[in-house]
Design an enzyme around this catalytic site. Sequence first.
Site, PDB file in Angstrom:
ATOM      1  N   GLY A   1       0.786  -1.232   0.000  1.00  0.00           N
ATOM      2  CA  GLY A   1       0.000   0.000   0.000  1.00  0.00           C
ATOM      3  C   GLY A   1       0.816   1.278   0.000  1.00  0.00           C
ATOM      4  O   GLY A   1       0.292   2.351   0.290  1.00  0.00           O
ATOM      5  N   LYS A   2       2.100   1.188  -0.344  1.00  0.00           N
ATOM      6  CA  LYS A   2       2.965   2.374  -0.336  1.00  0.00           C
ATOM      7  C   LYS A   2       2.431   3.472  -1.258  1.00  0.00           C
ATOM      8  O   LYS A   2       2.290   4.633  -0.860  1.00  0.00           O
ATOM      9  CB  LYS A   2       4.398   2.016  -0.767  1.00  0.00           C
ATOM     10  CG  LYS A   2       5.092   1.005   0.102  1.00  0.00           C
ATOM     11  CD  LYS A   2       6.524   0.804  -0.325  1.00  0.00           C
ATOM     12  CE  LYS A   2       6.679   0.267  -1.736  1.00  0.00           C
ATOM     13  NZ  LYS A   2       6.078  -1.090  -1.906  1.00  0.00           N
TER      14      LYS A   2
ATOM     15  N   GLU B   1       6.557   4.108 -11.707  1.00  0.00           N
ATOM     16  CA  GLU B   1       6.008   2.765 -11.891  1.00  0.00           C
ATOM     17  C   GLU B   1       4.668   2.781 -12.619  1.00  0.00           C
ATOM     18  O   GLU B   1       4.395   1.919 -13.451  1.00  0.00           O
ATOM     19  CB  GLU B   1       5.845   2.080 -10.530  1.00  0.00           C
ATOM     20  CG  GLU B   1       5.377   0.644 -10.634  1.00  0.00           C
ATOM     21  CD  GLU B   1       5.325  -0.044  -9.287  1.00  0.00           C
ATOM     22  OE1 GLU B   1       5.598  -1.255  -9.225  1.00  0.00           O
ATOM     23  OE2 GLU B   1       5.017   0.641  -8.287  1.00  0.00           O
TER      24      GLU B   1
ATOM     25  N   GLY C   1      22.214   1.381   1.862  1.00  0.00           N
ATOM     26  CA  GLY C   1      23.232   2.421   1.759  1.00  0.00           C
ATOM     27  C   GLY C   1      23.061   3.462   2.848  1.00  0.00           C
ATOM     28  O   GLY C   1      23.122   3.169   4.033  1.00  0.00           O
TER      29      GLY C   1
ATOM     30  N   ARG D   1      13.627  12.185  13.176  1.00  0.00           N
ATOM     31  CA  ARG D   1      14.788  12.959  13.627  1.00  0.00           C
ATOM     32  C   ARG D   1      14.443  14.026  14.653  1.00  0.00           C
ATOM     33  O   ARG D   1      15.207  14.302  15.576  1.00  0.00           O
ATOM     34  CB  ARG D   1      15.470  13.615  12.421  1.00  0.00           C
ATOM     35  CG  ARG D   1      16.885  14.099  12.710  1.00  0.00           C
ATOM     36  CD  ARG D   1      17.469  14.874  11.537  1.00  0.00           C
ATOM     37  NE  ARG D   1      17.562  14.099  10.313  1.00  0.00           N
ATOM     38  CZ  ARG D   1      18.570  13.294  10.006  1.00  0.00           C
ATOM     39  NH1 ARG D   1      19.558  13.132  10.862  1.00  0.00           N
ATOM     40  NH2 ARG D   1      18.581  12.652   8.847  1.00  0.00           N
TER      41      ARG D   1
END
Length: 328
Positions: free
Chosen positions: A90-91, A116, A258, A297
């Site tokens: 569901g992103k 996409e 990364g 953050r």
Amino acid sequence: AQEAADGSKDTAELLNDAERRIYDIGMRSSDDNMEAIAPVYSRVFRHIGRLMQLDGQHTGLPTGFIDLDNVTSGLQKSDLIIIAGRPSSGKTSLAINIATHAAIREGATVAVFSLEMSKEQLVTRIMSTESGVSMQKIRTGTVSPEELLKIAFDYNSIGDAQLLIDDTPAISVAELRSRCRRIKARQGLDLVVIDYLQLMQANARVESRVQAVSEMTRGLKIVARELDVPIILLSQLSRKPDDRPDHTPVMSDLRESGSIEQDADVIMMLYRPAAYIDTDEYRDHNNITYLNLTKHRNGATGKIRLTWIPELTKFANYIDEENLPGQS
């Protein structure tokens, strides 16, 4: 002129560097960035006063999801926000839900880069979520006359929204930055959505995919700061959550991670128990979705519950029906 003559850079990189330098000249000289603490302290102090006047209102761009906004106070300018999940979790739906809320109900200018799905596919989703007409009916043309009128009625509100869609496949960070600069200069820009990281074009000179992803996330964080807008970046997760007993994703599951964990200001992990038949939630609440804030953050982390409406490819605020007043 010298760089163009010696041919050490490819055309896209050369154009991007030239555009950035001209942009910097227009904004300020790079020599002017050093500043004493006193004026900065004064600005922060005045900002606290403005926050006090808000009386608890959100300081950033609202997402439309109450629990998420309460934790983050909305999407904050210059933040790089990762929404990660396994395929079909569901992103895209969550990102488009946030983008349409910001554009239609908050009056924001939103740029969506879909690597996409085509523009038509995205608009079909938006049409379904906004009208409440089943996606399957829209795709197959089996809508009733009443539902067709509903879709037509929504055109006014959706058509007036500053929701810009770019479906260029394999776009690079440099090209995305250039397009966002032009949008901001022309009409302002409040939010950027990118679907998704692993489909972006990497610099051909990097030696590994991990280095390529690291370079892209670092570049996108710089874009967010340069343009002073929040960027929502979708990312795939590895298969590791599938192998765990509880299937809950963690930050180390980010594919080709990364520096994703390092560069992101907010990381949210989507997890739908209904995708795994061995969970209790699958049996009892197959529409529940967890959004895990694994990194924040400038604030708290935690788990947020959302309701998944599959026929509309839409997320909604979660309501605990068992604890509603009058429920035994």
